[in-house]
Design a protein around this motif. Structure first.
Motif, mmCIF file in Angstrom:
data_model
loop_
_atom_site.group_PDB
_atom_site.id
_atom_site.type_symbol
_atom_site.label_atom_id
_atom_site.label_comp_id
_atom_site.label_asym_id
_atom_site.label_seq_id
_atom_site.Cartn_x
_atom_site.Cartn_y
_atom_site.Cartn_z
ATOM 1 N N GLU A 70 -48.030 -78.683 -51.214
ATOM 2 C CA GLU A 70 -47.159 -78.708 -52.395
ATOM 3 C C GLU A 70 -47.630 -79.749 -53.417
ATOM 4 O OE1 GLU A 70 -44.761 -76.700 -53.102
ATOM 5 O OE2 GLU A 70 -44.105 -75.781 -51.224
ATOM 6 N N LEU A 71 -48.171 -80.863 -52.935
ATOM 7 C CA LEU A 71 -48.733 -81.849 -53.859
ATOM 8 C C LEU A 71 -49.851 -81.229 -54.687
ATOM 9 C CD1 LEU A 71 -49.031 -85.181 -51.809
ATOM 10 C CD2 LEU A 71 -47.773 -84.866 -53.949
ATOM 11 N N ARG A 72 -50.705 -80.470 -54.033
ATOM 12 C CA ARG A 72 -51.841 -79.866 -54.731
ATOM 13 C C ARG A 72 -51.402 -78.804 -55.722
ATOM 14 N NH1 ARG A 72 -55.220 -79.383 -49.056
ATOM 15 N NH2 ARG A 72 -55.529 -81.630 -48.784
ATOM 16 N N GLN A 73 -50.251 -78.191 -55.470
ATOM 17 C CA GLN A 73 -49.741 -77.174 -56.376
ATOM 18 C C GLN A 73 -48.943 -77.783 -57.537
ATOM 19 O OE1 GLN A 73 -47.547 -74.305 -54.060
ATOM 20 N NE2 GLN A 73 -49.286 -73.883 -52.708
ATOM 21 N N GLY A 74 -48.725 -79.102 -57.510
ATOM 22 C CA GLY A 74 -48.011 -79.764 -58.587
ATOM 23 C C GLY A 74 -46.504 -79.730 -58.467
ATOM 24 N N THR A 75 -46.012 -79.382 -57.267
ATOM 25 C CA THR A 75 -44.560 -79.317 -57.064
ATOM 26 C C THR A 75 -43.937 -80.707 -57.069
ATOM 27 O OG1 THR A 75 -44.909 -77.365 -55.686
ATOM 28 C CG2 THR A 75 -42.735 -78.399 -55.572
ATOM 29 N N TYR A 76 -44.673 -81.691 -56.579
ATOM 30 C CA TYR A 76 -44.148 -83.041 -56.429
ATOM 31 C C TYR A 76 -44.979 -84.040 -57.231
ATOM 32 C CZ TYR A 76 -41.333 -81.116 -52.680
ATOM 33 O OH TYR A 76 -40.429 -80.364 -51.969
ATOM 34 N N GLU A 86 -55.328 -90.345 -46.811
ATOM 35 C CA GLU A 86 -54.557 -89.308 -47.510
ATOM 36 C C GLU A 86 -54.526 -89.566 -49.011
ATOM 37 O OE1 GLU A 86 -51.703 -88.578 -43.615
ATOM 38 O OE2 GLU A 86 -51.093 -89.950 -45.205
ATOM 39 N N ILE A 87 -54.452 -90.838 -49.395
ATOM 40 C CA ILE A 87 -54.501 -91.196 -50.812
ATOM 41 C C ILE A 87 -55.818 -90.730 -51.426
ATOM 42 C CG2 ILE A 87 -54.680 -93.132 -52.428
ATOM 43 C CD1 ILE A 87 -51.844 -92.738 -51.557
ATOM 44 N N VAL A 88 -56.910 -90.971 -50.726
ATOM 45 C CA VAL A 88 -58.243 -90.576 -51.213
ATOM 46 C C VAL A 88 -58.349 -89.059 -51.302
ATOM 47 C CG1 VAL A 88 -60.704 -90.572 -50.676
ATOM 48 C CG2 VAL A 88 -59.365 -92.661 -50.367
ATOM 49 N N GLU A 89 -57.944 -88.371 -50.242
ATOM 50 C CA GLU A 89 -58.101 -86.920 -50.192
ATOM 51 C C GLU A 89 -57.253 -86.201 -51.242
ATOM 52 O OE1 GLU A 89 -59.067 -86.797 -45.380
ATOM 53 O OE2 GLU A 89 -57.161 -86.023 -46.147
ATOM 54 N N GLU A 90 -56.064 -86.735 -51.528
ATOM 55 C CA GLU A 90 -55.175 -86.090 -52.497
ATOM 56 C C GLU A 90 -55.312 -86.658 -53.909
ATOM 57 O OE1 GLU A 90 -53.746 -83.449 -51.625
ATOM 58 O OE2 GLU A 90 -54.178 -83.694 -49.482
ATOM 59 N N LYS A 91 -56.222 -87.639 -54.078
ATOM 60 C CA LYS A 91 -56.489 -88.241 -55.396
ATOM 61 C C LYS A 91 -55.211 -88.809 -56.021
ATOM 62 C CE LYS A 91 -60.415 -85.162 -56.329
ATOM 63 N NZ LYS A 91 -60.375 -84.448 -55.030
ATOM 64 N N LEU A 92 -54.491 -89.600 -55.238
ATOM 65 C CA LEU A 92 -53.227 -90.178 -55.671
ATOM 66 C C LEU A 92 -53.393 -91.650 -56.051
ATOM 67 C CD1 LEU A 92 -50.910 -88.675 -52.898
ATOM 68 C CD2 LEU A 92 -51.320 -87.778 -55.193
ATOM 69 N N ILE A 93 -52.381 -92.184 -56.696
ATOM 70 C CA ILE A 93 -52.307 -93.616 -56.994
ATOM 71 C C ILE A 93 -51.435 -94.251 -55.913
ATOM 72 C CG2 ILE A 93 -51.551 -95.367 -58.646
ATOM 73 C CD1 ILE A 93 -51.900 -93.220 -60.836
ATOM 74 N N ALA A 94 -51.959 -95.237 -55.221
ATOM 75 C CA ALA A 94 -51.235 -95.859 -54.109
ATOM 76 C C ALA A 94 -50.358 -97.005 -54.585
ATOM 77 C CB ALA A 94 -52.207 -96.373 -53.052
ATOM 78 N N SER A 95 -49.171 -97.099 -54.013
ATOM 79 C CA SER A 95 -48.338 -98.276 -54.219
ATOM 80 C C SER A 95 -48.912 -99.441 -53.418
ATOM 81 C CB SER A 95 -46.905 -97.997 -53.748
ATOM 82 O OG SER A 95 -46.867 -97.935 -52.321
ATOM 83 N N ARG A 96 -48.313 -100.593 -53.568
ATOM 84 C CA ARG A 96 -48.660 -101.699 -52.676
ATOM 85 C C ARG A 96 -48.266 -101.291 -51.249
ATOM 86 N NH1 ARG A 96 -44.563 -106.565 -53.983
ATOM 87 N NH2 ARG A 96 -45.022 -105.997 -56.146
ATOM 88 N N PRO A 97 -48.907 -101.838 -50.210
ATOM 89 C CA PRO A 97 -48.505 -101.515 -48.839
ATOM 90 C C PRO A 97 -47.056 -101.934 -48.578
ATOM 91 C CG PRO A 97 -50.674 -102.520 -48.858
ATOM 92 C CD PRO A 97 -50.125 -102.670 -50.251
ATOM 93 N N LEU A 98 -46.283 -101.024 -48.010
ATOM 94 C CA LEU A 98 -44.899 -101.326 -47.660
ATOM 95 C C LEU A 98 -44.797 -101.805 -46.215
ATOM 96 C CD1 LEU A 98 -43.117 -98.316 -49.390
ATOM 97 C CD2 LEU A 98 -43.603 -100.578 -50.311
ATOM 98 N N PHE A 99 -45.664 -101.319 -45.370
ATOM 99 C CA PHE A 99 -45.751 -101.734 -43.970
ATOM 100 C C PHE A 99 -47.210 -101.679 -43.554
ATOM 101 C CE2 PHE A 99 -41.514 -99.914 -44.308
ATOM 102 C CZ PHE A 99 -40.731 -100.805 -43.602
ATOM 103 N N TYR A 100 -47.535 -102.392 -42.477
ATOM 104 C CA TYR A 100 -48.817 -102.229 -41.808
ATOM 105 C C TYR A 100 -48.528 -101.732 -40.400
ATOM 106 C CZ TYR A 100 -51.499 -104.451 -45.503
ATOM 107 O OH TYR A 100 -52.094 -104.732 -46.696
ATOM 108 N N SER A 101 -49.158 -100.623 -40.039
ATOM 109 C CA SER A 101 -48.865 -100.004 -38.754
ATOM 110 C C SER A 101 -50.072 -100.060 -37.833
ATOM 111 C CB SER A 101 -48.441 -98.546 -38.954
ATOM 112 O OG SER A 101 -49.517 -97.796 -39.483
ATOM 113 N N GLN A 102 -49.797 -100.057 -36.550
ATOM 114 C CA GLN A 102 -50.846 -99.965 -35.534
ATOM 115 C C GLN A 102 -51.025 -98.497 -35.158
ATOM 116 O OE1 GLN A 102 -49.259 -102.736 -32.469
ATOM 117 N NE2 GLN A 102 -51.241 -103.735 -32.613
#
Length: 240
Positions: A70-76, A86-102
């Motif tokens: 749906e992101l690629r179709q412009g729905t969101y 995922e940010i790289v693959e979808e060519k998105l702008i990333a926010s600051r990190p909200l959490f760091y996960s293991q």
């Protein structure tokens, strides 16, 4: 313009909703989930950050593969919670990190898999979720990746002996296991963690004339920090 029209126009203006982003997410507790009143920690942070700027985002829960389609179709205009790949693959702008996960592995409690590096996992059958942006070094390490639609399905398959391990973010896995009586006490996290990954909100780059939702979100996060609300939200979702 006749004066009698002013009150009518003012009322219509007040009833017109302000522009707001439409965002997508998945069932990924405790960060994003329809089972909690606040929607999970990242959902609540996102909603509150936009609220400080006068916007009320719509956040839809979907299977993760559909979120990306749906992101690629412009729905969101964006999605949460995302990993860097995922940010790289979808060519998105990333926010600051909200959490760091293991990110790492879960195994059957009575059948642990001992390993020191990815090389020790070559040939192991490992459950993953279709559409997740796993680090490429893990996917290309020689593991035999088997896809499912979501994390809970993978954990249930692991318990049933369908494969050796599940690749999953630690807090999410432990939350899902604790909430399922069939899994509780049967599965366990395996050290060491394979990656430490930031979780972010990703936004579609704005076109001319559109809101820069990434910038609006960043201003909202700064406002939450200044008020002390950011940490209050995080504390509400900490394990007790």
């Amino acid at each position: 313009m006749p004066r009698r029209l002013y009150p009518i126009l003012l009322a219509l203006y007040c009833l017109t909703p302000m522009a707001a982003p439409r965002l997508a997410t998945l069932e990924y507790p405790p960060y994003s989930t329809e089972t909690m009143p606040g929607g999970g920690s990242i959902v609540e942070l996102t909603e509150r950050a936009f609220a400080t700027q006068g916007h009320r985002p719509r956040i839809d829960f979907l299977p993760w593969a559909r979120v990306r389609a749906e992101l690629r179709q412009g729905t969101y205009q964006g999605a949460l919670a995302l990993w860097p790949q995922e940010i790289v693959e979808e060519k998105l702008i990333a926010s600051r990190p909200l959490f760091y996960s293991q990110l790492g592995l879960f195994a059957r409690r009575g059948d642990p898999v001992r390993f020191r590096s990815l090389d020790d996992l070559r040939g192991r059958r490992i459950g993953i979720v279709r559409g997740y942006g796993y680090p490429l070094r893990i996917l290309k390490s020689g593991i035999v990746a088997e896809e499912a639609v979501d994390d809970i399905s993978n954990l249930r398959k692991l318990k049933a002996g369908r494969f050796d391990l599940v690749l999953l973010e630690r807090i999410v896995g432990e939350y899902l296991i604790a909430g399922d009586s069939r899994l509780r006490g049967r599965l366990a996290w395996q050290e060491p963690a394979l990656e430490r990954i930031p979780l972010v909100v990703g936004f579609v780059p704005p076109r001319p004339g559109e809101h820069d939702w990434a910038a609006v979100f960043e201003r909202g996060l700064r406002e939450l920090h200044a008020r002390g609300e950011y940490m209050r939200i995080l504390r509400r979702y900490q394990p007790r």
